[in-house]
Enzyme design. Structure first.
Site, PDB file in Angstrom:
ATOM      1  N   ILE A 123       0.860  -1.179   0.000  1.00 42.29           N
ATOM      2  CA  ILE A 123       0.000   0.000   0.000  1.00 42.29           C
ATOM      3  C   ILE A 123       0.897   1.230   0.000  1.00 42.29           C
ATOM      4  O   ILE A 123       1.868   1.299   0.741  1.00 42.29           O
ATOM      5  CB  ILE A 123      -0.984   0.013   1.186  1.00 42.29           C
ATOM      6  CG1 ILE A 123      -1.947   1.189   1.069  1.00 42.29           C
ATOM      7  CG2 ILE A 123      -0.269  -0.021   2.536  1.00 42.29           C
ATOM      8  CD1 ILE A 123      -3.174   1.077   1.966  1.00 42.29           C
ATOM      9  N   PRO A 128       7.609  11.538  -0.785  1.00 45.21           N
ATOM     10  CA  PRO A 128       8.840  12.192  -0.338  1.00 45.21           C
ATOM     11  C   PRO A 128       8.607  13.407   0.549  1.00 45.21           C
ATOM     12  O   PRO A 128       9.388  13.684   1.452  1.00 45.21           O
ATOM     13  CB  PRO A 128       9.521  12.578  -1.657  1.00 45.21           C
ATOM     14  CG  PRO A 128       9.062  11.531  -2.625  1.00 45.21           C
ATOM     15  CD  PRO A 128       7.642  11.238  -2.236  1.00 45.21           C
ATOM     16  N   GLU A 244      -4.038  -1.766  11.126  1.00 51.82           N
ATOM     17  CA  GLU A 244      -2.611  -1.639  10.825  1.00 51.82           C
ATOM     18  C   GLU A 244      -1.834  -1.295  12.091  1.00 51.82           C
ATOM     19  O   GLU A 244      -0.786  -1.895  12.377  1.00 51.82           O
ATOM     20  CB  GLU A 244      -2.385  -0.554   9.770  1.00 51.82           C
ATOM     21  CG  GLU A 244      -0.919  -0.333   9.433  1.00 51.82           C
ATOM     22  CD  GLU A 244      -0.706   0.642   8.287  1.00 51.82           C
ATOM     23  OE1 GLU A 244       0.465   0.981   8.019  1.00 51.82           O
ATOM     24  OE2 GLU A 244      -1.695   1.054   7.646  1.00 51.82           O
ATOM     25  N   ARG A 245      -2.326  -0.350  12.867  1.00 51.51           N
ATOM     26  CA  ARG A 245      -1.643   0.046  14.099  1.00 51.51           C
ATOM     27  C   ARG A 245      -1.679  -1.060  15.136  1.00 51.51           C
ATOM     28  O   ARG A 245      -0.732  -1.226  15.909  1.00 51.51           O
ATOM     29  CB  ARG A 245      -2.263   1.346  14.623  1.00 51.51           C
ATOM     30  CG  ARG A 245      -1.921   2.530  13.744  1.00 51.51           C
ATOM     31  CD  ARG A 245      -2.804   3.745  13.948  1.00 51.51           C
ATOM     32  NE  ARG A 245      -2.381   4.809  13.026  1.00 51.51           N
ATOM     33  CZ  ARG A 245      -3.105   5.892  12.751  1.00 51.51           C
ATOM     34  NH1 ARG A 245      -4.304   6.059  13.318  1.00 51.51           N
ATOM     35  NH2 ARG A 245      -2.639   6.798  11.905  1.00 51.51           N
ATOM     36  N   ASN A 368       4.283   8.107  16.704  1.00 47.59           N
ATOM     37  CA  ASN A 368       3.746   8.077  18.069  1.00 47.59           C
ATOM     38  C   ASN A 368       3.250   9.443  18.518  1.00 47.59           C
ATOM     39  O   ASN A 368       2.376   9.538  19.386  1.00 47.59           O
ATOM     40  CB  ASN A 368       4.805   7.532  19.027  1.00 47.59           C
ATOM     41  CG  ASN A 368       4.937   6.020  18.906  1.00 47.59           C
ATOM     42  OD1 ASN A 368       4.262   5.388  18.104  1.00 47.59           O
ATOM     43  ND2 ASN A 368       5.812   5.436  19.711  1.00 47.59           N
TER      44      ASN A 368
END
Length: 381
Positions: A123, A128, A244-245, A368
């Protein structure tokens, strides 16, 4: 500690997976680190044993089991090494976009090959100049007849070299306000005209994980590869970032447990001043602190996984777990290296690799600092 969400069949599955990894992964992991890549053959072996995308429905080639099996896979892969994170990303982060938002035709076309390991996914969100601020991505896609013309660059893409199927976040409407409403998700397949790969990135750690730059120059994506509805990409991303986390938190917890386990073995055998260094009070205090943090982290994580599997709203708790458990793992990596003394700085000791691999977990899937922002916002601050 007893898991709230695991039954006997899960533990039987874990034993079989461990046996598989002891044969197919542990003996070769060092070679993969040196080669800076996990061979595709390992992916196919994982798929042939049912260790990829286990919760995908049987009609698409999966096993249709509950997410507890995915938890076990992610834990056991992390124990081998953090460089295997791309497998969890494939099964538990990318594939859920297709199962949740894909059309029947898309599911039939892609899922069976993803389950077998013939097709590897990625994904592409980060650019950049854009990381946590997803609403500010600059990649664009304009519909021209039957194709979207996609332009832009992505970076830090996990599985970027191996990927055969890439979900790309891009702007299909650059004039909408607020700007996040113009984001859509396009699925770019290997060999699509205008798609190329840049460098395989040379990272501080996670050396065997193929992280790369992706380049789209007038890339012609069939309109049938639009995932879900146009303009709803940001909403889809926010929905799926929770799992995902959670996957990142699971890996961090497993890494912390593995580091303490290997350190306990070392300090009991290493002697100084005529006795094992495990007998010194400073060592005992450090171990007691780490063991406590690990035990409390595991208790919180197990409850969170259970709630996630029950379909509860866990956004705040997931942010807490991702932040705290990755910070715990980073701290424990430092303490364990110190307890290894000079040997901890040598590559032949696992703790050296763990020390390199762990820090990035506090950065990807949302830094975080972003996790703390989410927690504060949801507390009404």
């Amino acid at each position: 500690m007893q898991y709230l969400f695991l039954q006997e069949e899960h533990e039987i599955f874990r034993k079989a997976l461990r046996k598989f990894l002891e044969k197919e992964a542990y003996p070769f992991y060092g070679e993969w680190e040196e080669a800076r890549e996990i061979p595709r053959e390992f992916w196919r072996k994982m798929g042939s044993q049912g260790y990829l995308c286990p919760d995908v429905e049987e009609k698409y080639g999966g096993s249709g089991v509950d997410w507890g099996f995915s938890v076990i896979i992610n834990e056991e892969l992390e124990k081998v090494g953090s460089g295997l994170v791309g497998i969890g990303l494939h099964s538990d982060i990318v594939i859920p976009y297709i199962t949740s938002y894909g059309t029947e035709e898309q599911k039939q076309r892609w899922l069976p090959k993803c389950v077998t390991g013939e097709m590897i996914t990625a994904i592409a969100m980060t650019e950049p100049g854009t990381g946590s601020d997803l609403a500010s991505i600059e990649a664009t896609a304009k519909l021209d007849g039957d194709v979207y013309v996609l332009n832009g660059q992505k970076t830090f893409i996990t599985n970027g070299i191996h990927a055969d199927l890439i979900i790309v976040a891009c702007k299909t409407d650059v004039n909408t306000s607020p700007k996040h409403k113009g984001i859509s998700l396009l699925v770019v397949e290997r060999g699509t005209p205008g798609f190329s790969r840049g460098r395989k990135l040379n990272k501080v750690g996670m050396h065997c994980q193929d992280t790369a730059e992706l380049i789209f120059e007038d890339c012609l994506v069939p309109k049938e590869n639009l995932l879900g509805e146009e303009g709803k990409g940001f909403l889809y991303l926010m929905e799926k970032l929770q799992q995902e986390r959670l996957v990142v938190a699971i890996a961090a917890q497993a890494a912390a447990e593995k580091m303490l386990e290997s350190t306990l073995s070392y300090i009991k055998s290493r002697e100084a001043f005529g006795k094992p260094i495990s007998k010194f009070q400073n060592t005992q205090f450090k171990v007691a602190e780490m063991a406590t943090d690990i035990e409390m982290g595991r208790a919180f994580l197990n409850q969170l996984i259970y709630e996630h599997m029950q379909g509860e709203d866990v956004v705040t708790k997931v942010s807490m777990a991702k932040w705290r458990l990755t910070e715990n793992a980073r701290k424990i990596a430092t303490e364990c290296m110190q307890l290894h003394g000079g040997y901890g700085y040598m590559e032949e000791y696992e703790i050296a690799r763990r020390y390199r691999d762990i820090p990035v977990a506090s950065i990807y899937a949302g830094t975080n600092e972003i996790m703390k922002t989410i927690i504060a916002k949801n507390m009404g601050l």
